[in-house]
Design a protein around this motif. Structure first.
Motif, mmCIF file in Angstrom:
data_model
loop_
_atom_site.group_PDB
_atom_site.id
_atom_site.type_symbol
_atom_site.label_atom_id
_atom_site.label_comp_id
_atom_site.label_asym_id
_atom_site.label_seq_id
_atom_site.Cartn_x
_atom_site.Cartn_y
_atom_site.Cartn_z
ATOM 1 N N LYS A 120 -10.528 22.678 4.819
ATOM 2 C CA LYS A 120 -11.014 21.443 4.185
ATOM 3 C C LYS A 120 -11.956 20.690 5.120
ATOM 4 O O LYS A 120 -13.051 20.245 4.708
ATOM 5 N N LEU A 121 -11.565 20.551 6.381
ATOM 6 C CA LEU A 121 -12.405 19.832 7.342
ATOM 7 C C LEU A 121 -13.717 20.569 7.583
ATOM 8 O O LEU A 121 -14.790 19.955 7.619
ATOM 9 N N ALA A 122 -13.629 21.897 7.742
ATOM 10 C CA ALA A 122 -14.842 22.682 7.970
ATOM 11 C C ALA A 122 -15.762 22.605 6.762
ATOM 12 O O ALA A 122 -16.993 22.480 6.901
ATOM 13 N N SER A 123 -15.187 22.678 5.568
ATOM 14 C CA SER A 123 -15.990 22.614 4.343
ATOM 15 C C SER A 123 -16.726 21.292 4.225
ATOM 16 O O SER A 123 -17.917 21.263 3.901
ATOM 17 N N ASP A 124 -15.996 20.192 4.506
ATOM 18 C CA ASP A 124 -16.632 18.871 4.436
ATOM 19 C C ASP A 124 -17.757 18.749 5.457
ATOM 20 O O ASP A 124 -18.848 18.227 5.146
ATOM 21 N N GLU A 131 -26.567 19.136 3.945
ATOM 22 C CA GLU A 131 -27.344 18.073 3.316
ATOM 23 C C GLU A 131 -28.348 17.456 4.285
ATOM 24 O O GLU A 131 -29.374 16.902 3.862
ATOM 25 N N LEU A 132 -28.034 17.558 5.596
ATOM 26 C CA LEU A 132 -28.964 17.073 6.625
ATOM 27 C C LEU A 132 -29.902 18.181 7.096
ATOM 28 O O LEU A 132 -30.661 17.985 8.053
ATOM 29 N N ASP A 133 -29.811 19.338 6.433
ATOM 30 C CA ASP A 133 -30.640 20.500 6.764
ATOM 31 C C ASP A 133 -30.391 21.006 8.183
ATOM 32 O O ASP A 133 -31.273 21.586 8.815
ATOM 33 N N ARG A 134 -29.159 20.816 8.675
ATOM 34 C CA ARG A 134 -28.784 21.300 10.011
ATOM 35 C C ARG A 134 -28.036 22.629 9.834
ATOM 36 O O ARG A 134 -26.828 22.728 10.015
ATOM 37 N N ASP A 137 -26.145 24.204 12.911
ATOM 38 C CA ASP A 137 -24.892 23.500 13.212
ATOM 39 C C ASP A 137 -23.816 23.841 12.179
ATOM 40 O O ASP A 137 -22.627 23.938 12.506
ATOM 41 N N ALA A 138 -24.227 24.020 10.932
ATOM 42 C CA ALA A 138 -23.268 24.398 9.889
ATOM 43 C C ALA A 138 -22.677 25.772 10.181
ATOM 44 O O ALA A 138 -21.476 26.018 9.979
ATOM 45 N N GLU A 139 -23.506 26.703 10.649
ATOM 46 C CA GLU A 139 -23.022 28.032 10.999
ATOM 47 C C GLU A 139 -22.043 27.980 12.165
ATOM 48 O O GLU A 139 -21.024 28.691 12.186
ATOM 49 N N ILE A 140 -22.323 27.126 13.147
ATOM 50 C CA ILE A 140 -21.406 26.952 14.283
ATOM 51 C C ILE A 140 -20.066 26.402 13.797
ATOM 52 O O ILE A 140 -18.995 26.818 14.260
ATOM 53 N N GLU A 141 -20.122 25.478 12.848
ATOM 54 C CA GLU A 141 -18.895 24.903 12.288
ATOM 55 C C GLU A 141 -18.050 25.989 11.622
ATOM 56 O O GLU A 141 -16.826 26.028 11.786
ATOM 57 N N MET A 142 -18.697 26.879 10.876
ATOM 58 C CA MET A 142 -17.975 27.956 10.218
ATOM 59 C C MET A 142 -17.381 28.942 11.229
ATOM 60 O O MET A 142 -16.292 29.472 11.035
ATOM 61 N N GLN A 143 -18.099 29.162 12.327
ATOM 62 C CA GLN A 143 -17.573 30.031 13.384
ATOM 63 C C GLN A 143 -16.312 29.421 13.992
ATOM 64 O O GLN A 143 -15.369 30.139 14.333
ATOM 65 N N GLY A 144 -16.296 28.111 14.097
ATOM 66 C CA GLY A 144 -15.111 27.435 14.611
ATOM 67 C C GLY A 144 -13.912 27.643 13.705
ATOM 68 O O GLY A 144 -12.789 27.858 14.168
#
Length: 514
Positions: A120-124, A131-134, A137-144
């Motif tokens: 849930k936290l990663a998805s949010d 939405e910020l076109d980052r 960083d989104a890919e790094i979040e998913m790796q986490g």
């Protein structure tokens, strides 16, 4: 604004309870817990207290959590401090039974919750970053998040140093062992353990339900949480039987005949020791006991040498009398209240009509009980497996029996508890003096699924003497001998199934078991 809804039965409160009372639990989850996983604000704070304490002392805080709270409460908002104070007060009754905490079951529930919260936290976060076109960083979040999944996947690496260390910590941990039956019978069978399926086998009307109830009561007296499922006896009769066992109150006020251990050397009059209780012999010239017990005869059983030199004590049985009161509302209530104060309200039972419930329905009712009251069983007794309704009505014969026993074993593994049930033996066993593995009814594969199996053996003369012989006929890890029996004393009028037990040694051979 802080959500003040009650969370008594929430997973977050269960996690906090585990972090406080169980060193095994906090050790297993310490690398996985993150403050962000908690929704309730005070849970983040209390979990950090526990993890900091464990990091320093390698122990769960237990009762010391109150001292930690006293020091740290000034840093909390007043509302949160009040909630934490109330929570800790409710936990106080659990400190003395921390060793009985079902850490493995809570660990499994926690892992699922951590993965859900992590997702849930990663998805949010990913959504916000996209939405910020980052994108990077989104890919790094998913790796986490993938690291969380990997850490909670359950896969074991035989060469991982931390997992090796955990293995040896678990080797030293005795929490898997629950309790033993008293006396020599407990020595013979050994400890009951979590994740075990244990079974009792015997011919019809040999007392399987009595023994299932005895194991349930012994678990309760060791402060474990017990569920008893009756598929054969209605709730009124079941309550009466269990209350008799716990209170030793009877159907009338008066003297009750109890079997007791004696010494054969006392009975035949050959003992010349000064410690002997009397000078009268019990046996006649042909070596036979009196056909009827007479409490007025001038004879006293003697066990002065029991537990000492084996040649000085040859086990035998006789009788004595004790006065017992009639079971009434007032005395029953008083005894049960005393038991509650000592052991808690940790015994629940439910009766189903015969063949009306399968294991799936029973599991649903157990889950409902947990959700409503937070009751997590350590021991589940099912009376008994052979009369469970099928999981799938299309499956018949031996395959249906095998499916039921597999489901019972699965129950013990999923809930990390001891599951105990019974099975009736085949027709041939009715004529045998002793039940063996060959007497398993329906499907021999039952033996493959159980971690322990005992048989109930009793001849008509032994029944008159209020004794029964128990044999261990299967065991997962122990060196059992199915031809070795332990003699147990019983007073079933008062629900007393295992008053005392003793191993009888004789010159009998395996041929006697035919």
């Amino acid at each position: 604004m802080l959500n003040r809804r009650p969370v008594d039965n929430s997973i977050e409160e269960e996690i906090l309870t585990g972090l406080i009372v169980s060193t095994k639990y906090i050790r297993d989850v310490s690398q996985l817990v993150k403050g962000d996983y908690f929704v309730v604000p005070y849970a983040k704070v209390v979990s950090k207290w526990c993890l900091d304490h464990y990091k320093k002392y390698k122990q769960a805080p237990g009762e010391l959590i109150q001292n930690i709270f006293n020091v740290e409460q000034g840093k909390l908002k007043e509302g949160d401090a009040n909630i934490v104070s109330s929570f800790l007060a409710k936990l106080s009754s659990k400190y003395e039974t921390a060793q009985n905490f079902n850490a493995e079951y809570l660990y499994d529930k926690s892992i699922r919750y951590f993965r859900k919260r992590g997702l849930k936290l990663a998805s949010d976060n990913v959504q916000s970053l996209l939405e910020l076109d980052r994108v990077e960083d989104a890919e790094i979040e998913m790796q986490g998040y993938r690291k969380v999944v990997q850490a909670t996947s359950g896969w074991q690496d035989l060469f991982d140093e931390e997992q090796i260390r955990t293995f040896f910590l678990e080797e030293e941990d005795q929490s898997q062992k629950l309790f033993k039956l008293p006396g020599k019978l407990g020595e013979m069978i050994g400890y009951f353990e979590r994740n075990w399926l244990f079974a009792i086998m015997g011919p019809a009307k040999k007392g399987k339900t009595f023994w299932l109830g005895e194991i349930a009561v012994q678990a309760f007296l060791e402060k474990y949480k017990v569920i008893f499922i009756s598929l054969e006896m209605d709730k009124h009769r079941m309550r009466k039987r269990l209350q008799k066992r716990m209170t030793a109150l009877g159907d009338y006020t008066g003297d009750y005949i109890y079997p007791c251990f004696d010494c054969f050397l006392n009975q035949n009059g050959s003992c010349k020791k000064k410690e002997r209780q009397n000078t009268t012999r019990l046996l006649d010239e042909e070596g036979n006991k009196p056909e009827m017990y007479d409490p007025d005869i001038d004879y006293s059983p003697c066990t002065e040498c029991r537990g000492k030199k084996k040649s000085d004590y040859l086990p035998a049985t006789w009788f004595t009398t004790y006065k017992r009161e009639k079971m009434k509302f007032r005395n029953t209530k008083a005894v049960m209240r005393g038991l509650q104060e000592m052991y808690g309200r940790n015994f629940k039972f439910k009766a189903y009509p015969i063949r009306s419930a399968n294991l799936s329905q029973i599991l649903g009712d157990i889950s409902d009980l947990e959700e409503m009251t937070g009751f997590v069983p350590d021991v589940i007794v099912v009376d008994y497996a052979d009369i469970l309704a099928p999981e799938d009505s299309r499956v018949i014969g031996r395959e249906r029996s095998d499916e039921t026993w597999q489901a019972l074993k699965n129950l013990s593994d999923v809930r990390h508890c001891l599951v105990v049930t019974a099975s009736q033996t085949n027709r041939a066993s009715f004529k045998r003096k002793n039940v063996t593995q060959t007497d398993v009814s329906e499907d021999i594969r039952k033996i493959a699924h159980v971690d322990g199996l005992i048989s109930l053996n009793q001849t008509p003369s032994e029944k008159r003497e209020s004794i029964m012989r128990i044999a261990q006929i299967a065991g997962r890890d122990s060196n059992f001998d199915q031809f070795k029996t332990c003699t147990v004393l019983q007073q079933l009028e008062l629900g007393q199934v295992c008053l005392d037990s003793e191993l009888f040694f004789s010159e009998k051979t395996i041929k006697d078991f035919d």
